[in-house]
Write an enzyme that holds these catalytic residues in place. Sequence first.
Site, PDB file in Angstrom:
ATOM      1  N   ASN A 326       0.832  -1.201   0.000  1.00  0.00           N
ATOM      2  CA  ASN A 326       0.000   0.000   0.000  1.00  0.00           C
ATOM      3  C   ASN A 326       0.872   1.259   0.000  1.00  0.00           C
ATOM      4  OD1 ASN A 326      -2.388   1.383  -0.107  1.00  0.00           O
ATOM      5  ND2 ASN A 326      -3.117   0.790   1.914  1.00  0.00           N
ATOM      6  N   HIS A 362      -9.750   3.437   8.520  1.00  0.00           N
ATOM      7  CA  HIS A 362     -10.241   2.129   8.099  1.00  0.00           C
ATOM      8  C   HIS A 362     -11.634   1.817   8.641  1.00  0.00           C
ATOM      9  CE1 HIS A 362      -6.096   1.159   6.777  1.00  0.00           C
ATOM     10  NE2 HIS A 362      -6.699   0.291   6.002  1.00  0.00           N
TER      11      HIS A 362
END
Length: 478
Positions: A326, A362
């Site tokens: 990521n 998240h």
Amino acid sequence: MWGLALSFLGWVGLSPTPYIASAIGATDPAIKLFLSILMGYPLAIVYHKHIRQNPEWRNPYFIITGLDMAWYNFGPTLYHNMIPVVVIYLTSVFLGPGKINCIITFVFNMTYLLAGYIGTESEDYDITWTMPHCVLTLKLIALSFDLWDGEKMKNGKELSANNKKTALVNVPSFAEMVGFVYFPSCFLVGPIFSFKRYHDFITDKFPLDKNPAEYEGQAMTKMIQGLAYVIAHQVGVGVFNARYRQSAEFWEASIFSRHVYCGLWAHFVLYKYISCWLLTEASCIRFGLSYNGVKNSEDTWDGCNNIRLMRFETATKFHHYIESFNCNTNHFAAEYIYKRLKFLGNREASQFFTLLFLAVWHGTRSGYYVTFLNEFLIIFMEKELEPIISRTEIYHKVWDNTAGKYILYALLKLYTIVYMGWSLVPFDLKVYNKWMGVYASLYFSGFLLFIPWAFAYKPLLKYGIKALNIRRIEPKTE
């Protein structure tokens, strides 16, 4: 308008996605997402053949194809993704770029995202409008900071080299902002990229006509890699699955086997993300968005790279995972959160709040926070442990010995796989009663290993090196 066509087939009961999902054991939203990611590649081909020759069509093309993709996946709830775009455009125009605009953008987008999580989040892996919205949140926060940096440049203030690359001296038009947000290759799962990159792309700053076969070939390579990782993920999670990990039989296996099983399960779970990023990168390269300057006298096309495969697959410490996995989100966290917290005067505090931001970003479930707490603890330990060990003579003797080198590499590889699994368990299971059960089956080994480091293991290690008279190698000084 393929999304509308497939949506119509679903409305009349003729959509093929439920049958595909049933055949491979996936969900209908997951198949829709996968098809949408794949569609980025042919959309890039159409762009080069029919759209790029007319600059005034470029933004509308990205807006229409992105909205079409959004409708196919999320239906009328796609309006959620448009609201923050309108807000940042209005605040940037009427308030002007600067600190106030950054604060409003940050607070508004994070609040909207969290409200979305609260309204849609369940105990399962959800594919709702919040998925692209979390990508959108980072893009808009970064955009507000880039506009602020542009104002600083106009006022003669010095910026870092990275900030200079992304700073914006003018507020984008509304059409440019919407095209930037709905760019079809990256709208759903990222990677994120700066508005400066998007603007350079649509204004022909990239050498797309110089050697198109070069980036077309690289795009196809990424596409093949992405499809290979899709297959590897399906096979891997079929062998190492979450259900067995939560079963009574799992407790009957040895403690070592349980740790290795969780580690291998996590490794194959991460292939899901890797495959998506490889496929989206393939589309970005095929569009030409990924141009990243000239290196070693050659044009490079890795500007939207979100995974460094070799570094990830050969990782022997958690820092390798951070470097390789990521990448664009980690770059955002470093440039727009970590470095902006410099006023705290403490690196560990900046790192902690950066990881806290990523956990909040998240979702609201406890598992996200435990996962990022684990990352903080592990990275903290590794940063302090490595200099102590690497300055001992025995460490260098082991690495200089062929057999010792391979044994040490195998042990380090086992460590990273096992404790990546440990760290990822809460992230995947999300809710306390699920991840706590798996942690109990692992006897909370990660907490026992990493939490006492600073006040117990570190002093003992230093004492042991001194007591055993292990020769130390002092670092060279200039």
